[in-house]
Design a protein around this motif. Structure first.
Motif, PDB file in Angstrom:
ATOM      1  N   TYR A 169       0.863  -1.185   0.000  1.00 11.82           N
ATOM      2  CA  TYR A 169       0.000   0.000   0.000  1.00 11.82           C
ATOM      3  C   TYR A 169       0.895   1.229   0.000  1.00 11.82           C
ATOM      4  O   TYR A 169       1.893   1.272   0.719  1.00 11.82           O
ATOM      5  N   GLY A 170       0.497   2.231  -0.766  1.00  4.57           N
ATOM      6  CA  GLY A 170       1.232   3.491  -0.776  1.00  4.57           C
ATOM      7  C   GLY A 170       2.589   3.341  -1.457  1.00  4.57           C
ATOM      8  O   GLY A 170       2.900   2.281  -2.025  1.00  4.57           O
ATOM      9  N   ALA A 171       3.367   4.404  -1.397  1.00  3.62           N
ATOM     10  CA  ALA A 171       4.673   4.383  -2.062  1.00  3.62           C
ATOM     11  C   ALA A 171       5.666   5.211  -1.264  1.00  3.62           C
ATOM     12  O   ALA A 171       5.285   5.953  -0.361  1.00  3.62           O
ATOM     13  N   GLY A 172       6.913   5.050  -1.617  1.00  3.60           N
ATOM     14  CA  GLY A 172       7.979   5.843  -0.996  1.00  3.60           C
ATOM     15  C   GLY A 172       8.123   5.539   0.480  1.00  3.60           C
ATOM     16  O   GLY A 172       7.965   4.390   0.915  1.00  3.60           O
ATOM     17  N   ALA A 173       8.345   6.579   1.261  1.00  2.00           N
ATOM     18  CA  ALA A 173       8.639   6.399   2.688  1.00  2.00           C
ATOM     19  C   ALA A 173       7.436   5.838   3.450  1.00  2.00           C
ATOM     20  O   ALA A 173       7.600   5.154   4.466  1.00  2.00           O
ATOM     21  N   SER A 174       6.206   6.116   2.951  1.00  2.11           N
ATOM     22  CA  SER A 174       5.016   5.662   3.691  1.00  2.11           C
ATOM     23  C   SER A 174       4.509   4.302   3.193  1.00  2.11           C
ATOM     24  O   SER A 174       3.424   3.863   3.576  1.00  2.11           O
ATOM     25  N   ALA A 175       5.262   3.636   2.317  1.00  2.00           N
ATOM     26  CA  ALA A 175       4.799   2.358   1.765  1.00  2.00           C
ATOM     27  C   ALA A 175       4.694   1.286   2.858  1.00  2.00           C
ATOM     28  O   ALA A 175       5.536   1.218   3.749  1.00  2.00           O
ATOM     29  N   VAL A 176       3.612   0.481   2.780  1.00  4.80           N
ATOM     30  CA  VAL A 176       3.434  -0.637   3.719  1.00  4.80           C
ATOM     31  C   VAL A 176       3.342  -1.916   2.897  1.00  4.80           C
ATOM     32  O   VAL A 176       2.437  -2.058   2.068  1.00  4.80           O
ATOM     33  N   GLN A 177       4.281  -2.819   3.116  1.00  2.13           N
ATOM     34  CA  GLN A 177       4.194  -4.094   2.393  1.00  2.13           C
ATOM     35  C   GLN A 177       3.310  -5.041   3.205  1.00  2.13           C
ATOM     36  O   GLN A 177       3.767  -5.691   4.146  1.00  2.13           O
ATOM     37  N   ALA A 178       2.018  -5.095   2.833  1.00  4.42           N
ATOM     38  CA  ALA A 178       1.053  -5.889   3.604  1.00  4.42           C
ATOM     39  C   ALA A 178       1.183  -7.371   3.295  1.00  4.42           C
ATOM     40  O   ALA A 178       0.882  -8.220   4.129  1.00  4.42           O
ATOM     41  N   LEU A 179       1.603  -7.681   2.074  1.00  2.72           N
ATOM     42  CA  LEU A 179       1.720  -9.080   1.647  1.00  2.72           C
ATOM     43  C   LEU A 179       3.045  -9.252   0.922  1.00  2.72           C
ATOM     44  O   LEU A 179       3.317  -8.560  -0.065  1.00  2.72           O
ATOM     45  N   SER A 195      -6.866  -9.795   5.534  1.00  5.49           N
ATOM     46  CA  SER A 195      -7.853  -9.133   4.675  1.00  5.49           C
ATOM     47  C   SER A 195      -7.249  -8.815   3.319  1.00  5.49           C
ATOM     48  O   SER A 195      -7.890  -9.015   2.285  1.00  5.49           O
ATOM     49  N   THR A 196      -6.010  -8.361   3.337  1.00  4.27           N
ATOM     50  CA  THR A 196      -5.349  -8.039   2.070  1.00  4.27           C
ATOM     51  C   THR A 196      -5.281  -9.290   1.202  1.00  4.27           C
ATOM     52  O   THR A 196      -5.594  -9.249   0.007  1.00  4.27           O
ATOM     53  N   LEU A 197      -4.918 -10.406   1.806  1.00  6.79           N
ATOM     54  CA  LEU A 197      -4.793 -11.654   1.057  1.00  6.79           C
ATOM     55  C   LEU A 197      -6.125 -12.047   0.409  1.00  6.79           C
ATOM     56  O   LEU A 197      -6.184 -12.306  -0.792  1.00  6.79           O
TER      57      LEU A 197
END
Ligand SMILES: Nc1ncnc2c1ncn2[C@@H]1O[C@H](COP(=O)(O)OP(=O)(O)OP(=O)(O)O)[C@@H](O)[C@H]1O
Length: 347
Positions: A11-21, A45-47
């Protein structure tokens, strides 16, 4: 029926990116009930939302019933999604529509005639045990009844796959069991493939054939439920198994329990039995071989996926050297042994 190939989501990009999966591979066969269990924020939920592309994976491919969804355009995807039903924790019913109208909605969207819709909705309401409630509004229903309406609506377009996103998390334990029983019945009667996500081991234990554990966006362990209960490899898996077992230490023991051994104190153990160890007469063997007494405080033996497993809370009574050998013997025979502390004798 469902295949995820290296599916990842950020989710998101750059410094605020969250790798949920992180890249996940998963295969669910036709007719299976597959559970993915994990703690809050693990990526469940992401999955599940990646399976019908409610969330677009950042990478990887999703194949459902032979169709690679990740290659489809929006129009084709809308059609393909009709074969993938979904139910949610908070039911997502339309409050201004009656039970009948909620279940009829996907059929209206598919352009069916009034007569076809009436016949199908009537049949579905019977299947989920809601005959007679067709004209009720969602606000007049209990949580369990609302989930039944949601199940009927999800089944209306005759999907091949049902995705369940924490479908019983808002329900009390008794209603949870009745909804799980309904899902199992539908799975068996219609041959429907079910992928569910949950944070409750009870759900997995009750209806799943296979289970995967998700942690920090990764599937860290997966297999058949029966195998899982007897061969769990990771500490997280064992924690989930323990969460289905209720073995409180009696208060009378709590107040005599200390972390360290003192002269005359005896070890209090939690013994975990799975697979072959559950049927072996290991307690009496230990007692004979090492001259220790085993005083059982409580026990919980259960079945899941056709396999017996259980836990025992027991005090070992004997000379220190003997109790240590007894513990080693248990471990050699594949019993999980946790020393909860040492119990002083009565003053
Ligand atoms: N739309 C979003 N934008 C940014 N981050 C998100 C978004 N959705 C989820 N996340 C983050 O991705 C991670 C996984 O979230 P996800 O909801 O998939 O986990 P979960 O296991 O379903 O948790 P829960 O049981 O609490 O819903 C979390 O760190 C979450 O904060």
């Amino acid at each position: 029926m469902i295949r995820l190939n290296a599916v990842a989501k950020t989710y998101g990009a750059g410094a605020s990116a969250v790798q949920a999966l992180k890249p996940v591979d998963l295969q669910v066969h036709q007719g299976e009930i597959f559970g993915v269990i994990g703690a809050s924020g693990a990526g469940k939920s992401t999955l599940i939302r990646c399976v019908n592309l409610l969330e677009r994976p950042t990478q990887g491919s999703v194949v459902v019933d032979g169709i690679t969804l990740t290659e489809l355009g929006e129009r084709e995807l809308t059609l393909a999604r009709r074969k993938i039903g979904m139910i949610f924790q908070h039911f997502n019913l339309l409050s201004s529509r009656t039970v009948f109208q909620n279940v009829a909605l996907p059929l209206e969207l598919a352009g069916q005639t009034q007569a076809q819709i009436r016949a199908r909705v009537t049949e579905l309401l019977k299947l989920v045990g809601l005959e007679g409630r067709a004209q009720a509004y969602p606000s007049e229903l209990s949580g369990g009844q609302k989930q039944r309406v949601a199940i009927a609506r999800a089944l209306a377009p005759e999907p091949k796959v049902l995705l369940c996103d924490e479908a019983t998390s808002a329900l009390d334990p008794q209603t949870t069991q009745s909804i799980l029983a309904l899902l199992k019945e539908i799975n068996q009667r219609l041959g429907l493939t079910i992928l569910l996500i949950t944070h409750e081991m009870e759900v997995v234990k009750s209806i799943c054939d296979k289970v995967a554990i998700i942690s920090n966006g990764e599937l860290i362990e997966q297999g058949e439920v029966a195998w899982f209960f007897s061969h769990a490899q990771t500490e997280l898996a064992r924690e989930f198994i323990r969460s289905t077992i209720h073995l409180p230490i009696p208060e009378e023991y709590q107040c005599r329990l200390s972390a360290d051994a003192t002269p005359g104190s005896q070890p209090l153990l939690r013994l975990g039995f799975t697979g072959q160890s559950v049927d072996a007469p290991l307690i009496s063997q230990v007692s004979r071989q090492f001259a220790v007494d085993v005083s059982i405080l409580s026990a919980d033996i259960e079945y899941a996926g056709g396999v017996k497993f259980g836990f025992l809370l027991a005090e070992l009574q004997g000379e220190p050297g003997q109790t240590e050998q007894a513990i080693a013997y248990f471990r050699e025979h594949h019993i999980q042994v946790e020393v909860l502390g040492h119990v002083r004798s009565h003053d």
